[in-house]
Design an enzyme around this catalytic site. Structure first.
Site, PDB file in Angstrom:
ATOM      1  N   ARG A 140      29.086  36.763  14.405  1.00 48.06           N
ATOM      2  CA  ARG A 140      30.236  35.459  14.403  1.00 48.06           C
ATOM      3  C   ARG A 140      29.816  34.425  15.112  1.00 48.06           C
ATOM      4  O   ARG A 140      30.417  33.080  14.392  1.00 48.06           O
ATOM      5  CB  ARG A 140      30.821  36.297  15.852  1.00 48.06           C
ATOM      6  N   GLY A 184      45.170  41.995  16.494  1.00 49.67           N
ATOM      7  CA  GLY A 184      45.041  40.522  16.327  1.00 49.67           C
ATOM      8  C   GLY A 184      45.319  39.545  17.332  1.00 49.67           C
ATOM      9  O   GLY A 184      45.392  38.231  17.702  1.00 49.67           O
ATOM     10  N   CYS A 192      15.346  34.290   9.989  1.00 49.39           N
ATOM     11  CA  CYS A 192      14.873  32.977   9.070  1.00 49.39           C
ATOM     12  C   CYS A 192      16.092  32.412   8.156  1.00 49.39           C
ATOM     13  O   CYS A 192      16.291  32.697   6.829  1.00 49.39           O
ATOM     14  CB  CYS A 192      13.545  32.965   7.985  1.00 49.39           C
TER      15      CYS A 192
HETATM   16  C1  LIG Z   1      41.143  43.859  11.091  1.00 50.24           C
HETATM   17  C2  LIG Z   1      42.978  44.817  11.164  1.00 50.24           C
HETATM   18  C3  LIG Z   1      43.382  44.618  12.706  1.00 50.24           C
HETATM   19  C4  LIG Z   1      43.060  44.362  14.220  1.00 50.24           C
HETATM   20  O1  LIG Z   1      42.502  43.280  14.037  1.00 50.24           O
HETATM   21  P1  LIG Z   1      41.869  42.602  16.004  1.00 50.24           P
HETATM   22  O2  LIG Z   1      41.791  41.047  15.711  1.00 50.24           O
HETATM   23  O3  LIG Z   1      40.673  42.974  15.931  1.00 50.24           O
HETATM   24  O4  LIG Z   1      43.277  43.152  17.263  1.00 50.24           O
HETATM   25  C5  LIG Z   1      44.085  45.361  12.835  1.00 50.24           C
HETATM   26  N1  LIG Z   1      45.228  46.012  11.556  1.00 50.24           N
HETATM   27  C6  LIG Z   1      43.901  45.440  10.464  1.00 50.24           C
HETATM   28  C7  LIG Z   1      45.275  45.777   9.147  1.00 50.24           C
HETATM   29  C8  LIG Z   1      43.112  45.006  10.276  1.00 50.24           C
HETATM   30  O5  LIG Z   1      42.911  44.996   9.383  1.00 50.24           O
END
Ligand SMILES: *Cc1c(COP(=O)(O)O)cnc(C)c1O
Length: 435
Positions: A329, A238, A361
């Protein structure tokens, strides 16, 4: 921190001229910088070197085999969310024993495959899933290693579609329930409690929510360690990256951030490590991390060519050959991607306000709206920056558009790591209607 810069008037990825790559492989085209991926991985590993840790790259961010190979060779583990991702990791030479298997809806086939391959841990998201894994493991007379995913209920301040650590999200098990669920896990004969996991969201640009979530989990980890001897805490992924860079035509480096009208402070690896290390140091368990975007996001661009310029009374549209099916995105999350010309604009060259749209489209098929950009003419190449994560992996064949090709650059070498799809690929596996 990325491998894209102007050199002799053209945008380069490492030592490779992107105009040449586009000429050779066509557009739309994803181009990745191996040096950027490895640089991020190594910086993160070194920032955390004082604690026992394992970086499990989140495969879903970019699952191209070449990217997985780079990281497997560095000794990375992998965070997977499907049987298909496990298959890809193994095909790329990754070690299934370093794989954590996440996701709220694992199927029987996926659980069996993961048991067979000996994954490091199933990250379990509900009691129903726990019971199901136990039954499948029992039928094979196996022990399934597990961690429960805790939902620490913290506000991570990211887009609601990518926030996962609030109690209203479908992910994880509430903090108040966690002790009871571990207790029932301990009573299941084919479950081996191995750790505890959390993941609070994506594109989080401050260190504080990570530290807060770890703080909330710390007493739980101590308790679980005392009771069940757990070995690890996974703090998830994250970590956010910079999408809003400043195009500084003069400096030849558009990442300088100087004079940025759109204020942004990227989360640096240093600031992240500084915030999370103090609470982790004292826990005495191995720490797993699951970064996806952080490692690959700024390591990739989507090259696209301007097909037509269309002016209506109110707007000027640059219609490019990449569409929302190639990079979804902006349509899905209203996300911002920097767009830069591959030919470096002259110092002080005029700009204009345009919408950059694709050929699909759908009115949602845009990459930028009312954006001030250096002037681009028909036939010119542009690079949609920071497209290395959640780019190609979310691409589809919508409008029967073949999937774009992917190129990996290492120094002076550009290697085609996925061929562009053909029309034949589009209909492969389809059958005609019965007469
Ligand atoms: C998607 C995900 C990640 C990676 O998220 P990022 O934002 O790309 O770092 C890590 N752990 C889990 C469980 C996820 O679902």
């Amino acid at each position: 921190m990325h491998g894209f810069h102007y050199q002799e008037g053209r945008l380069h990825c490492e030592e490779v001229d992107l105009e040449q790559v586009a000429q050779e492989h066509g557009t739309p085209l994803y181009v990745y910088s191996a040096g950027t991926v490895l640089g991020h991985y190594r910086r993160l590993a070194s920032a955390l070197s004082e604690i026992d840790h394992l970086i499990c790259y989140a495969v879903k961010a970019n699952s191209n085999r070449a990217i997985l190979q780079l990281l497997a060779r560095e000794g990375a583990g992998f965070d997977i969310v499907s049987g298909g991702e496990l298959y890809r990791v193994i095909a790329a030479g990754g070690d299934p024993r370093l794989c954590t298997f996440a996701g709220v809806g694992k199927s029987r086939e996926e659980i069996e495959y993961a048991l067979e391959q000996g994954v490091f841990s199933f990250n379990v998201e509900s009691e129903a899933e726990l019971a199901y894994i136990n039954r499948i493991a029992a039928a094979r007379d196996a022990q399934a290693p597990i961690a429960l995913r805790v939902n620490p209920d913290v506000e991570a301040g990211s887009h609601k579609y990518v926030s996962t650590g609030r109690s209203e999200n479908k992910f994880g098990i509430a903090l108040e329930r966690i002790a009871a669920v571990y207790e029932s896990a301990a009573g299941l004969s084919h479950i081996r409690i191995r750790g505890v996991q959390m993941h609070i969201g994506s594109q989080i640009t401050e260190a504080q929510p990570f530290a807060e979530a770890i703080g909330k989990l710390a007493p739980v980890v101590r308790d679980l360690r005392a009771r069940y001897g757990i070995e690890f805490l996974s703090i998830g992924g994250g970590m956010g990256i910079t999408y809003e860079a400043w195009f500084a035509s003069g400096s030849g480096d558009w990442w300088s951030g100087g004079g940025n009208a759109r204020e942004h402070k990227p989360l640096t690896i240093g600031a992240y490590a500084e915030a999370i290390l103090p609470p982790l140091r004292v826990l005495g368990v191995r720490v797993l991390l699951e970064p996806g975007r952080l490692l690959v996001g700024n390591a990739g661009v989507l090259l696209t060519r301007v097909r037509y310029i269309k002016e209506t009374g109110q707007k000027k549209f640059l219609i490019v050959d990449a569409g929302m099916n190639d990079l979804i995105r902006p349509a899905l999350y209203q996300s911002y991607h920097e767009i830069v010309p591959v030919r470096q604009p002259a110092d002080g060259a005029a700009g204009e306000t345009v919408d950059v749209v694709g050929p699909v489209c759908e009115s949602g098929d845009f990459f930028a709206q009312d954006r001030e950009l250096p002037t681009l003419s028909e036939g010119e190449l542009a690079a949609i920056m920071s497209a290395g994560a959640y780019g190609f992996v979310m691409a589809s064949n919508y409008n029967s558009r073949p999937l774009p090709a992917e190129v990996l650059v290492r120094g002076e070498r550009a290697t085609l790591v996925r061929e562009r799809q053909t029309y034949e690929d589009l209909v492969r596996g389809e059958r005609g209607a019965e007469p």
